[in-house]
Enzyme design. Structure first.
Site, PDB file in Angstrom:
ATOM      1  N   ASP A   1       9.180   5.415   3.781  1.00  0.00           N
ATOM      2  CA  ASP A   1       9.235   4.543   2.623  1.00  0.00           C
ATOM      3  C   ASP A   1       9.703   3.204   3.154  1.00  0.00           C
ATOM      4  OD1 ASP A   1       8.714   4.167  -0.119  1.00  0.00           O
ATOM      5  OD2 ASP A   1      10.849   4.203  -0.571  1.00  0.00           O
ATOM      6  N   THR A   2       9.124   2.162   2.617  1.00  0.00           N
ATOM      7  CA  THR A   2       9.424   0.820   3.080  1.00  0.00           C
ATOM      8  C   THR A   2       9.735  -0.055   1.888  1.00  0.00           C
ATOM      9  OG1 THR A   2       8.010   1.018   5.027  1.00  0.00           O
ATOM     10  CG2 THR A   2       8.460  -1.213   4.262  1.00  0.00           C
TER      11      THR A   2
ATOM     12  N   LYS B   1       2.747  -6.943  15.707  1.00  0.00           N
ATOM     13  CA  LYS B   1       3.434  -6.486  14.498  1.00  0.00           C
ATOM     14  C   LYS B   1       4.135  -5.151  14.762  1.00  0.00           C
ATOM     15  CE  LYS B   1       2.848  -5.119   9.710  1.00  0.00           C
ATOM     16  NZ  LYS B   1       1.945  -4.647   8.681  1.00  0.00           N
TER      17      LYS B   1
ATOM     18  N   ASN C   1      -1.622   8.626   2.267  1.00  0.00           N
ATOM     19  CA  ASN C   1      -3.069   8.440   2.334  1.00  0.00           C
ATOM     20  C   ASN C   1      -3.380   6.962   2.554  1.00  0.00           C
ATOM     21  OD1 ASN C   1      -4.312  11.013   2.166  1.00  0.00           O
ATOM     22  ND2 ASN C   1      -3.685  11.144   0.028  1.00  0.00           N
TER      23      ASN C   1
ATOM     24  N   ASN D   1      -3.925   2.020   6.186  1.00  0.00           N
ATOM     25  CA  ASN D   1      -3.279   0.975   6.981  1.00  0.00           C
ATOM     26  C   ASN D   1      -2.061   1.525   7.726  1.00  0.00           C
ATOM     27  OD1 ASN D   1      -4.868  -1.429   6.268  1.00  0.00           O
ATOM     28  ND2 ASN D   1      -4.068  -1.096   4.216  1.00  0.00           N
ATOM     29  N   LYS D   2      -1.260   2.319   7.021  1.00  0.00           N
ATOM     30  CA  LYS D   2      -0.083   2.921   7.661  1.00  0.00           C
ATOM     31  C   LYS D   2      -0.505   3.912   8.745  1.00  0.00           C
ATOM     32  CE  LYS D   2       3.298   2.769   3.891  1.00  0.00           C
ATOM     33  NZ  LYS D   2       4.185   3.617   3.061  1.00  0.00           N
TER      34      LYS D   2
ATOM     35  N   TYR E   1       3.129  -7.176   1.528  1.00  0.00           N
ATOM     36  CA  TYR E   1       3.745  -8.511   1.522  1.00  0.00           C
ATOM     37  C   TYR E   1       3.535  -9.268   2.835  1.00  0.00           C
ATOM     38  CZ  TYR E   1       6.292  -6.870  -2.629  1.00  0.00           C
ATOM     39  OH  TYR E   1       6.630  -6.390  -3.869  1.00  0.00           O
TER      40      TYR E   1
END
Length: 192
Positions: A68-69, A171, A8, A11-12, A150
């Site tokens: 997952d990052t 990016k 949710n 941004n992703k 980050y």
């Protein structure tokens, strides 16, 4: 084709939306009525991504991908790693996480780091994972207002800007998530 992105995090979703082919409609967890917190109890980034994708497929029946990052800092034994989102506590506050990381690096000359994204895909009866890595270094202070997490303290190798100072196109092109998504898209293009 409809494909759930198990997040949710707007941004992703925004980052991914521009990379996925038009023939695929990306749905969020909210779009499918998944409002609970999906467990992330694995000890690796890959494990967490797979756990989330499997959860959605098993409980909601949708083809799904999850990511997952983690940010891995060389001189901190690859911390925060799998705990990147909650490095400074369960509030998952990006500013607190950055503050703690910068504090832990105060006396370190080695500031080498890498972002790693793993995307796990559950589609029909197939499972796959795709990994993207972006190497760089941690700056000594926050720079830039774009991005999230980050991004204000991570400067990719061969660039004099942090992710938070870059536009989204750049990016996506050089970043960890963009690289993993490209592998995902190439795979999807071969099966649809």
């Amino acid at each position: 084709m409809k494909l759930v992105f198990a997040t949710n995090n707007q941004n992703k979703i925004n980052e991914i939306q521009g990379l996925i082919p038009d023939s695929i409609t990306v749905l969020s967890l909210e779009d499918i009525g998944c409002l609970e917190d999906i467990p992330e109890t694995q000890s690796t980034i890959k494990g967490n991504a797979s756990q989330k994708a499997t959860y959605v497929k098993d409980n909601y029946g949708y083809n799904c991908f999850a990511d997952d990052t983690g940010l891995e800092v060389e001189s901190l034994n690859n911390e925060p790693g799998v705990f990147s989102a909650r490095y400074a506590g369960e509030k998952r506050d990006a500013n607190d996480n950055m503050k703690l990381l910068l504090k832990n690096l105060e006396n370190q000359s080695n500031r080498n780091a890498q972002f790693k994204t793993v995307i796990a895909l559950q589609i029909e009866d197939k499972s796959n994972t795709f990994e993207g890595i972006c190497k760089g270094e941690i700056t000594t202070k926050k720079q830039g207002k774009k991005g999230f997490g980050y991004d204000p303290i991570f400067k990719p190798n061969n660039y004099n800007k942090t992710f938070a100072e870059m536009d989204l196109d750049l990016k996506n092109k050089i970043g960890h998530r963009g690289k993993a998504v490209l592998l995902l898209v190439n795979y999807l293009n071969n099966i649809i």
